[in-house]
Design a protein around this motif. Structure first.
Motif, short mmCIF file in Angstrom:
data_model
loop_
_atom_site.label_atom_id
_atom_site.label_comp_id
_atom_site.label_asym_id
_atom_site.label_seq_id
_atom_site.Cartn_x
_atom_site.Cartn_y
_atom_site.Cartn_z
N THR A 159 0.85 -1.45 -0.20
CA THR A 159 -0.07 0.12 -0.15
C THR A 159 0.85 1.39 0.02
OG1 THR A 159 -1.87 1.22 1.34
CG2 THR A 159 -0.26 -0.01 2.44
N SER A 160 0.27 2.08 -0.60
CA SER A 160 1.07 3.56 -0.59
C SER A 160 0.08 4.59 0.23
CB SER A 160 0.99 4.18 -2.04
OG SER A 160 1.81 3.51 -2.68
N GLU A 161 -0.95 3.92 0.97
CA GLU A 161 -1.96 4.97 1.91
C GLU A 161 -2.19 4.16 3.03
OE1 GLU A 161 -3.12 7.66 1.10
OE2 GLU A 161 -2.73 7.95 -1.18
N VAL A 162 -1.03 3.87 3.71
CA VAL A 162 -1.05 3.29 4.94
C VAL A 162 -1.95 4.06 6.19
CG1 VAL A 162 0.58 4.29 6.10
CG2 VAL A 162 0.49 2.01 6.69
N GLY A 163 -1.96 5.41 5.95
CA GLY A 163 -2.88 6.00 6.90
C GLY A 163 -4.19 5.79 6.58
N PHE A 164 -4.72 5.65 5.43
CA PHE A 164 -6.15 5.37 5.16
C PHE A 164 -6.46 3.82 5.65
CE2 PHE A 164 -8.55 2.65 1.88
CZ PHE A 164 -9.53 2.98 2.32
N LEU A 165 -5.43 2.92 5.37
CA LEU A 165 -5.75 1.46 5.80
C LEU A 165 -5.85 1.46 7.44
CD1 LEU A 165 -3.61 -0.93 3.56
CD2 LEU A 165 -5.99 -0.14 3.12
N ASP A 166 -5.03 2.17 7.98
CA ASP A 166 -5.07 2.36 9.58
C ASP A 166 -6.50 2.75 9.98
OD1 ASP A 166 -3.98 1.73 12.00
OD2 ASP A 166 -3.60 4.08 12.27
N SER A 167 -6.99 3.51 9.24
CA SER A 167 -8.18 4.25 9.82
C SER A 167 -9.40 3.26 9.59
CB SER A 167 -8.74 5.69 8.90
OG SER A 167 -8.76 5.24 7.67
N VAL A 168 -9.37 2.09 8.56
CA VAL A 168 -10.45 1.38 8.49
C VAL A 168 -10.02 0.03 9.01
CG1 VAL A 168 -11.20 2.41 6.35
CG2 VAL A 168 -9.44 0.69 6.27
N GLY A 169 -8.84 0.02 10.08
CA GLY A 169 -8.79 -1.23 10.53
C GLY A 169 -8.12 -2.26 9.88
N ILE A 170 -7.61 -2.03 8.56
CA ILE A 170 -6.94 -3.30 7.95
C ILE A 170 -5.56 -3.35 8.44
CG2 ILE A 170 -6.15 -3.72 5.48
CD1 ILE A 170 -8.68 -3.08 4.53
N CYS A 171 -4.86 -2.32 8.85
CA CYS A 171 -3.39 -2.43 9.29
C CYS A 171 -3.28 -3.45 10.41
CB CYS A 171 -2.77 -1.05 9.56
SG CYS A 171 -2.31 -0.13 8.21
#
Length: 653
Positions: free
Chosen positions: A553-565
């Protein structure tokens, strides 16, 4: 059942042999060109003859047939009870309206008696019959010859049902159309009935359920008359998922699939359940079957036939090349053991395809393209190891590691990009090794995050290739263009389900934000796909199956916000290149003079690896560069000032 048809005046013609051997398999009768007019249907290119008041044949003209003669093959002569030189009554047949066959039931046998253990794909054979005998009229009791995959077969028409027609005592006949359903029956001497799931379906209301009941009719009769002394009846459903889908899952408005399942369950363990039947179902989509069918007392014994291992592949290759070896068609350099090692993830059918493809390569060497009529010297045909290697490159396995897709993800290969990249690669390979040997970690997940172009996908693909796992698949947004959310979810789930069939698997979720249809404005994304991934990233594979999931991913902040990280076991950050990292890459490419390497590396500080390759290739197109292809041959020499100009273009835009 002749229907309302028009007949020309009856004539007497002399029977002769079919003019050529290959024409015997057409099921046509042949006459002289002048006699053909007597059988032609007005306003059509078709011509039909009613032969001896028994069956209708399509008629074609042949120059070698004298006037007043009609050519019939041996099967046709036998059915008409005539011999060569006899006279037979013949009249023109005009098909009535609504004459297309809805259902054609055929009993199959070999032309040569005693032929055994020949497997026939009934679905493909049905397609061939529809194609070869399109617009021909079939009559109950008629026998027809057909050549299929090198074998001669005879089929007898047991049922010829025209749609909308009530069955009567008169003779049944109709014309084969592209929509004709064809059902095959084994001869009574075989003791087995073989059924293809799709062929059980019928367009008649209630007919499909009747077809299911008819399969068990002989077994029911035996049990009533002989009790426990009844013979064992074996019923085989090929592609059983076609007729036994989960009830309520098919919304076709008829409920026919639900009725089939209910009918089958009744026969298996209903009030009058049978004890003299062995029911075998075959499918590659077990997930589609109704759960009730898999409960104890029904299809309770479930055997998974997985892909052959290396010893199994060797045995399969030996089977398919045995006759070639006996007849000295196999060259001495052919190494089947090496081929078995090279054909990981090949199914038995795909290995057979490799052998056939290798034979094609060998035959092509014997063909004279300037004179295609020149006979092939069979004695000089030798299938070589090179033929097999070409065949392996041509026939690719449908299951397993998709090396082509993985190689596309790292077009520039993998280079030493510095200590940080090397550390992450080694740590990810250790995760793969953990999956390989660990008994307590059947599922390991790893997220590679970093700026766009930092080499995340290339690294994931390299780990997939270097791990040498039997199943490696990449899930990317580009492979799902145009699909709906539900279709994307189904495709993702299928990759995971396939991975669970392999002992060791790697799944690469490339650019997860693109899979989720993420849009920065809003933000907006697909919650359905997000929830699907969250479930799959935490679901343990079946016992004995180990899976490594690598996400990028290049959008780790977004993935973190939706709980995927949080669903990934570990996250690694791939940074941009620093000056010393860029210097290592440039030294490996060897595109600058020694005096210019340091200056170029300094200019490339804080540059993603993908952009480094882009600017270097652009600069290689300059007057002194030698072209992009020269870069990877170590021949390019880039002018530093031209390089700076290209770098400015990259930075500016």
């Amino acid at each position: 059942m002749a229907g309302r048809s028009g007949f020309g005046s009856t004539a007497t013609m002399i029977v002769t042999n079919t003019p050529a051997k290959d024409l015997a398999y057409t099921n046509f009768a042949y006459c002289s060109p002048s006699d053909l007019r007597s059988f032609s249907v007005s306003g059509s290119k078709l011509a039909f003859a009613l032969v001896g008041d028994s069956f209708v044949l399509s008629v074609s003209a042949h120059e070698s047939i004298p006037n007043g003669h009609i050519a019939l093959n041996a099967i046709q002569r036998r059915h008409a009870k005539v011999s060569t030189g006899d006279s037979v009554s013949v009249s023109r047949f005009i098909p009535p309206d609504d004459f297309n066959l809805a259902l054609l039931t055929l009993e199959l046998e070999f032309v040569k008696k005693g032929t055994k253990d020949e497997q026939v794909d009934a679905v493909l054979l049905a397609q061939q019959i529809r194609k070869r005998f399109i617009n021909q009229v079939m009559t109950t009791g008629q026998r027809v010859t057909i050549e299929y995959h090198g074998n001669g077969y005879i089929f007898t028409v047991n049922q010829a049902g025209v749609e909308g027609q009530v069955k009567s005592n008169s003779m049944e006949r109709g014309m084969i159309s592209p929509d004709t359903y064809i059902v095959f029956q084994a001869s009574n001497s075989s003791g087995i009935k073989i059924v293809n799931g799709p062929e059980v379906l019928s367009k008649f209301v209630g007919e499909t359920e009747k077809n299911v009941r008819d399969l068990f009719a002989d077994a029911e009769q035996d049990q009533r008359t002989q009790g426990d002394q009844s013979d064992l009846h074996v019923i085989i459903f090929d592609e059983i998922d076609a007729i036994c889908k989960s009830r309520g899952s098919t919304r076709d408005g008829t409920g026919v699939h639900d009725s089939i399942v209910n009918q089958l369950l009744t026969k298996i363990d209903g009030v009058e359940s049978l004890n003299n039947v062995l029911l075998i179902g075959m499918t590659n989509r077990k997930d589609l079957l109704d759960e009730a069918l898999l409960r104890p007392g029904r299809l309770e014994v479930q055997v998974e036939i997985s892909l052959p291992d290396e010893p199994g592949r060797l045995q399969i290759l030996q089977i398919h090349t045995n006759k070639m070896k006996e007849n000295s068609f196999l060259a001495p350099d052919v190494n089947l053991q090496e081929l078995a090692a090279r054909t990981k993830n090949y199914s038995g059918a795909e290995l057979e395809g490799v052998v056939k493809s290798a034979v094609s390569y060998a035959l092509n060497r014997q063909l004279n393209m300037d004179d295609l009529t020149k006979p092939v010297d069979e004695e000089s045909i030798k299938v070589t190891m090179e033929d097999f290697l070409n065949a392996v490159s041509e026939v690719r396995p449908a299951f397993g590691a998709s090396t082509t897709d993985l190689d596309r993800c790292r077009l520039n290969g993998m280079m030493d990009c510095g200590a940080r990249h090397d550390h992450i690669y080694k740590r990810t390979m250790l995760l793969a090794e953990q999956v390989r040997v660990s008994k307590g970690s059947p599922l390991v997940t790893c997220l590679l995050e970093g700026p766009s172009g930092s080499g995340k996908t290339a690294m994931a693909a390299t780990v997939g290739i270097d791990s040498d796992f039997p199943y490696v698949k990449i899930i990317s947004a580009e492979s799902m263009i145009g699909l709906s959310e539900s279709s994307k979810c189904a495709q993702i789930v299928k990759v995971f389900e396939d991975a669970y069939k392999s002992p060791l698997s790697i799944i690469i979720l490339d650019d997860i934000e693109r899979l989720l249809e993420y849009v920065a404005i809003g933000p907006r994304f697909s919650n359905i796909i997000s929830q699907t991934l969250l479930v799959l990233l935490k679901r343990l594979p079946p016992k004995g199956k180990n899976v490594l999931v690598i996400g990028t991913t290049s959008e780790v902040g977004f993935l973190d916000s939706v709980g995927i990280c949080d669903s990934f076991s570990i996250t690694y950050h791939l940074p941009k290149l620093k000056t010393e990292d860029a210097r290592k890459v440039l030294q490996q490419l060897n595109v600058f003079s020694k005096d210019d390497v340091d200056a170029a590396a300094e200019a490339l500080n804080d540059m993603p690896i993908k952009k480094l390759f882009m600017v270097v290739e652009m600069a290689a197109q300059g007057e002194h560069g030698g072209g992009a292809e020269a870069i990877y041959e170590g021949k390019a020499r880039i002018n530093i000032s031209h390089f700076y100009d290209c770098l400015q273009d990259i930075v500016r835009y």
